[in-house]
Design a protein around this motif. Structure first.
Motif, mmCIF file in Angstrom:
data_model
loop_
_atom_site.group_PDB
_atom_site.id
_atom_site.type_symbol
_atom_site.label_atom_id
_atom_site.label_comp_id
_atom_site.label_asym_id
_atom_site.label_seq_id
_atom_site.Cartn_x
_atom_site.Cartn_y
_atom_site.Cartn_z
ATOM 1 N N GLN A 1 0.844 -1.188 0.000
ATOM 2 C CA GLN A 1 0.000 0.000 0.000
ATOM 3 C C GLN A 1 0.876 1.234 0.000
ATOM 4 O OE1 GLN A 1 -2.635 0.197 3.333
ATOM 5 N NE2 GLN A 1 -3.631 2.082 2.650
ATOM 6 N N VAL A 2 0.573 2.178 -0.892
ATOM 7 C CA VAL A 2 1.333 3.418 -0.985
ATOM 8 C C VAL A 2 0.783 4.406 0.026
ATOM 9 C CG1 VAL A 2 1.998 5.317 -2.475
ATOM 10 C CG2 VAL A 2 1.786 3.004 -3.423
ATOM 11 N N GLN A 3 1.621 4.817 0.959
ATOM 12 C CA GLN A 3 1.170 5.790 1.949
ATOM 13 C C GLN A 3 2.348 6.482 2.603
ATOM 14 O OE1 GLN A 3 -1.029 3.960 5.152
ATOM 15 N NE2 GLN A 3 0.627 2.570 5.714
ATOM 16 N N CYS A 22 9.020 10.864 8.211
ATOM 17 C CA CYS A 22 7.957 10.416 7.305
ATOM 18 C C CYS A 22 8.390 9.085 6.707
ATOM 19 C CB CYS A 22 7.743 11.450 6.209
ATOM 20 S SG CYS A 22 6.659 10.927 4.863
ATOM 21 N N VAL A 23 7.638 8.048 6.996
ATOM 22 C CA VAL A 23 7.896 6.740 6.404
ATOM 23 C C VAL A 23 7.069 6.628 5.134
ATOM 24 C CG1 VAL A 23 7.754 4.254 6.698
ATOM 25 C CG2 VAL A 23 8.422 5.710 8.626
ATOM 26 N N ALA A 24 7.743 6.402 4.034
ATOM 27 C CA ALA A 24 7.090 6.353 2.723
ATOM 28 C C ALA A 24 6.972 4.898 2.274
ATOM 29 C CB ALA A 24 7.893 7.163 1.717
ATOM 30 N N SER A 25 5.822 4.308 2.506
ATOM 31 C CA SER A 25 5.612 2.913 2.145
ATOM 32 C C SER A 25 5.223 2.803 0.676
ATOM 33 C CB SER A 25 4.513 2.295 3.013
ATOM 34 O OG SER A 25 4.834 2.371 4.373
ATOM 35 N N CYS A 95 3.951 15.573 5.151
ATOM 36 C CA CYS A 95 4.906 14.992 4.211
ATOM 37 C C CYS A 95 4.185 14.785 2.885
ATOM 38 C CB CYS A 95 5.397 13.658 4.777
ATOM 39 S SG CYS A 95 6.570 12.765 3.734
ATOM 40 N N SER A 96 4.891 14.961 1.779
ATOM 41 C CA SER A 96 4.251 14.836 0.479
ATOM 42 C C SER A 96 5.198 14.274 -0.571
ATOM 43 C CB SER A 96 3.754 16.204 0.008
ATOM 44 O OG SER A 96 3.191 16.138 -1.292
ATOM 45 N N LEU A 102 0.789 12.988 -3.325
ATOM 46 C CA LEU A 102 0.326 12.137 -2.231
ATOM 47 C C LEU A 102 0.646 12.853 -0.932
ATOM 48 C CD1 LEU A 102 -0.793 9.311 -1.330
ATOM 49 C CD2 LEU A 102 1.598 8.574 -1.199
ATOM 50 N N TRP A 103 -0.301 12.860 0.003
ATOM 51 C CA TRP A 103 -0.114 13.532 1.296
ATOM 52 C C TRP A 103 -0.173 12.528 2.433
ATOM 53 C CZ3 TRP A 103 1.275 18.498 1.147
ATOM 54 C CH2 TRP A 103 0.887 19.289 0.063
ATOM 55 N N GLY A 104 0.581 12.825 3.471
ATOM 56 C CA GLY A 104 0.418 12.112 4.721
ATOM 57 C C GLY A 104 -0.729 12.715 5.508
ATOM 58 N N GLN A 105 -0.943 12.188 6.720
ATOM 59 C CA GLN A 105 -2.071 12.639 7.529
ATOM 60 C C GLN A 105 -1.748 13.900 8.320
ATOM 61 O OE1 GLN A 105 0.048 10.390 8.518
ATOM 62 N NE2 GLN A 105 0.429 10.798 10.693
#
Length: 113
Positions: A1-3, A22-25, A95-96, A102-105
């Protein structure tokens, strides 16, 4: 999953430091541009710092020489070291991945005495 999942926010006194992570999965950091943005209520989200796929960095004038963006491609992590924090740095930090966006929460940073 991309997040993107941020951590490290909190309350700090003026002049203090915080480090956001920021962990970018599901994302290969060696192939994309990443950034940190921030937003306060009633205002537009603004760019704080960017890091290119090859590690070139860009900063907003308001944070230059105080904040440092970095990344660890092997750990899929983008970090923002924030020093000499000011009350006006108070915001939700995001984080983006820039393209495709794509944005984090988001994580709250509050600078207050």
């Amino acid at each position: 999953q991309v997040q993107l999942v941020e951590s490290g926010g909190g309350l700090v006194q003026p002049g203090g430091s915080l480090r956001l992570s920021c962990v970018a999965s599901g994302i290969r950091l060696s192939t994309v541009q990443m950034g940190w943005y921030r937003q306060v209520p009633g205002k537009e989200r603004e760019m704080v710092a960017l890091i290119s796929s090859v590690g070139v960095t860009t900063y907003d004038n308001s944070v230059r020489n105080r904040f440092t963006i970095s990344k660890d491609n092997a750990k899929n992590t983008v970090s923002l070291q924030m020093n000499s924090l000011k009350p006006e740095d108070t915001a939700v930090y995001y984080c983006s991945r820039l393209f495709p966006r794509l944005w984090g929460q988001g994580t709250q940073v509050s600078v207050s005495s």
